[in-house]
Design an enzyme around this catalytic site. Structure first.
Site, PDB file in Angstrom:
ATOM      1  N   GLY A  12     -23.467  -8.416  35.463  1.00 42.76           N
ATOM      2  CA  GLY A  12     -24.893  -8.378  35.114  1.00 42.76           C
ATOM      3  C   GLY A  12     -25.863  -8.596  36.259  1.00 42.76           C
ATOM      4  O   GLY A  12     -26.974  -8.082  36.248  1.00 42.76           O
ATOM      5  N   ASP A  20     -28.348 -18.039  28.799  1.00 36.52           N
ATOM      6  CA  ASP A  20     -28.549 -18.037  27.355  1.00 36.52           C
ATOM      7  C   ASP A  20     -28.177 -19.431  26.824  1.00 36.52           C
ATOM      8  O   ASP A  20     -28.982 -20.351  26.887  1.00 36.52           O
ATOM      9  CB  ASP A  20     -27.669 -16.902  26.800  1.00 36.52           C
ATOM     10  N   LYS A  50     -33.375 -17.966  28.647  1.00 31.31           N
ATOM     11  CA  LYS A  50     -33.695 -18.076  27.216  1.00 31.31           C
ATOM     12  C   LYS A  50     -33.520 -19.533  26.781  1.00 31.31           C
ATOM     13  O   LYS A  50     -32.510 -19.882  26.168  1.00 31.31           O
ATOM     14  CB  LYS A  50     -32.690 -17.245  26.399  1.00 31.31           C
ATOM     15  N   PHE A  98     -32.016  -9.950  22.172  1.00 32.27           N
ATOM     16  CA  PHE A  98     -30.926  -9.482  23.026  1.00 32.27           C
ATOM     17  C   PHE A  98     -31.499  -8.349  23.859  1.00 32.27           C
ATOM     18  O   PHE A  98     -31.959  -7.345  23.318  1.00 32.27           O
ATOM     19  CB  PHE A  98     -29.727  -9.031  22.198  1.00 32.27           C
ATOM     20  N   VAL A  99     -31.493  -8.517  25.176  1.00 30.29           N
ATOM     21  CA  VAL A  99     -32.154  -7.552  26.051  1.00 30.29           C
ATOM     22  C   VAL A  99     -31.136  -6.772  26.881  1.00 30.29           C
ATOM     23  O   VAL A  99     -30.017  -7.238  27.109  1.00 30.29           O
ATOM     24  CB  VAL A  99     -33.172  -8.249  26.977  1.00 30.29           C
ATOM     25  N   ASP A 133     -26.242  -5.550  29.846  1.00 28.63           N
ATOM     26  CA  ASP A 133     -25.619  -4.517  29.021  1.00 28.63           C
ATOM     27  C   ASP A 133     -25.590  -4.880  27.547  1.00 28.63           C
ATOM     28  O   ASP A 133     -25.730  -6.038  27.147  1.00 28.63           O
ATOM     29  CB  ASP A 133     -24.166  -4.321  29.460  1.00 28.63           C
TER      30      ASP A 133
HETATM   31  P1  IMP Z   1     -24.330 -18.076  28.169  1.00 24.75           P
HETATM   32  O1  IMP Z   1     -23.015 -18.586  28.639  1.00 24.75           O
HETATM   33  O2  IMP Z   1     -24.464 -18.157  26.679  1.00 24.75           O
HETATM   34  O3  IMP Z   1     -25.511 -18.721  28.870  1.00 24.75           O
HETATM   35  O4  IMP Z   1     -24.351 -16.547  28.420  1.00 24.75           O
HETATM   36  C1  IMP Z   1     -24.569 -16.026  29.624  1.00 24.75           C
HETATM   37  C2  IMP Z   1     -24.143 -14.568  29.686  1.00 24.75           C
HETATM   38  O5  IMP Z   1     -24.265 -13.873  28.444  1.00 24.75           O
HETATM   39  C3  IMP Z   1     -25.050 -13.862  30.635  1.00 24.75           C
HETATM   40  O6  IMP Z   1     -24.505 -13.903  31.918  1.00 24.75           O
HETATM   41  C4  IMP Z   1     -25.096 -12.463  30.099  1.00 24.75           C
HETATM   42  O7  IMP Z   1     -24.073 -11.704  30.688  1.00 24.75           O
HETATM   43  C5  IMP Z   1     -24.825 -12.586  28.629  1.00 24.75           C
HETATM   44  N1  IMP Z   1     -26.082 -12.482  27.854  1.00 24.75           N
HETATM   45  C6  IMP Z   1     -26.763 -13.463  27.241  1.00 24.75           C
HETATM   46  N2  IMP Z   1     -27.878 -13.007  26.640  1.00 24.75           N
HETATM   47  C7  IMP Z   1     -27.907 -11.684  26.895  1.00 24.75           C
HETATM   48  C8  IMP Z   1     -28.845 -10.631  26.553  1.00 24.75           C
HETATM   49  O8  IMP Z   1     -29.883 -10.805  25.905  1.00 24.75           O
HETATM   50  N3  IMP Z   1     -28.524  -9.396  27.001  1.00 24.75           N
HETATM   51  C9  IMP Z   1     -27.405  -9.129  27.741  1.00 24.75           C
HETATM   52  N4  IMP Z   1     -26.520 -10.069  28.083  1.00 24.75           N
HETATM   53  C10 IMP Z   1     -26.766 -11.338  27.661  1.00 24.75           C
HETATM   54 MG    MG Z   2     -23.906 -12.433  33.075  1.00 27.77          MG
END
Ligand code: IMP
Ligand code: MG
Length: 187
Positions: free
Chosen positions: A47, A106, A134, A160-161, A167
């Site tokens: 990403g 996230d 977020k 979700f973006v 992606d």
């Molecule tokens: P976390 O571990 O929940 O903080 O998730 C982090 C990962 O989830 C990020 O590195 C993204 O790859 C993916 N992710 C979280 N939200 C989104 C979104 O809105 N769009 C796309 N990928 C997301």
């Molecule tokens: Mg990521």
């Protein structure tokens, strides 16, 4: 059908992205300028590939660049829980000031895991630079290491973006802007 027609709403345009990346890079260049060792930029694959490429070109310090991959998502929009490192660093970060470069934070689970991983490798500080954040979805309140700092491009509403590296089911990463897909496409 063009890729643009899949998007319901654009949240950040290429110009807005470029302006923000420029400011983040200036901030990082100032903050890390007093270290004798060049900072280690670590992009979280896949990403962060566009953000890292743009950011690195605007940072005025000598830096090293490497990638790491942490797998936590399936092909959908919900996190599967605890991430695993499926592709590790090539460079040694012992004694280095690491900046983890991420597309979006996230729940914070991935970041918490990656910070602990950098600490276990002997990094002397760990900062995080995420393009989007977020905070409304945070579950894990990760701590930066040593005098590390948290940089973020924009606070993202709870959508979700996709685009600018991000992606849905491995698609849309190449969109030059960040947007929200049409609801019928999230399946
Ligand atoms: P976390 O571990 O929940 O903080 O998730 C982090 C990962 O989830 C990020 O590195 C993204 O790859 C993916 N992710 C979280 N939200 C989104 C979104 O809105 N769009 C796309 N990928 C997301
Ligand atoms: Mg990521």
């Amino acid at each position: 059908m063009s890729l643009d027609s899949h998007i319901e709403r654009v949240l950040w345009t290429p110009d807005q992205i470029a302006t923000r990346v420029f400011d983040l890079a200036a901030q990082i260049s100032t903050d890390l300028s007093h270290f004798s060792e060049p900072p280690a930029l670590v992009g979280v694959a896949t990403g962060a590939f566009l953000f890292l490429a743009d950011l690195a070109r605007q940072i005025t310090l000598p830096v090293t660049v490497d990638f790491i991959r942490a797998e936590s998502y399936g092909s959908g929009t919900l996190s599967s829980g605890s991430p695993t490192i499926s592709f590790d660093l090539k460079l040694d970060v012992t004694g280095r000031h690491v900046v983890l470069v991420e597309d979006i934070v996230d729940t914070g689970t991935t970041m918490a895991h990656l910070i602990a991983h950098m600490e276990s490798k002997g990094a002397s500080s760990v900062s995080v630079c995420t393009f989007l954040d977020k905070p409304s979805r945070r579950k894990v309140d990760f701590q930066l290491l040593s005098k590390g700092k948290f940089y973020r491009g924009f606070e993202c509403p709870d959508y979700f973006v996709v685009g600018y590296g991000m992606d849905f089911a491995e698609r849309y990463r190449n969109l030059p802007y960040i947007g929200v897909l049409k609801p019928e496409l999230y399946k």
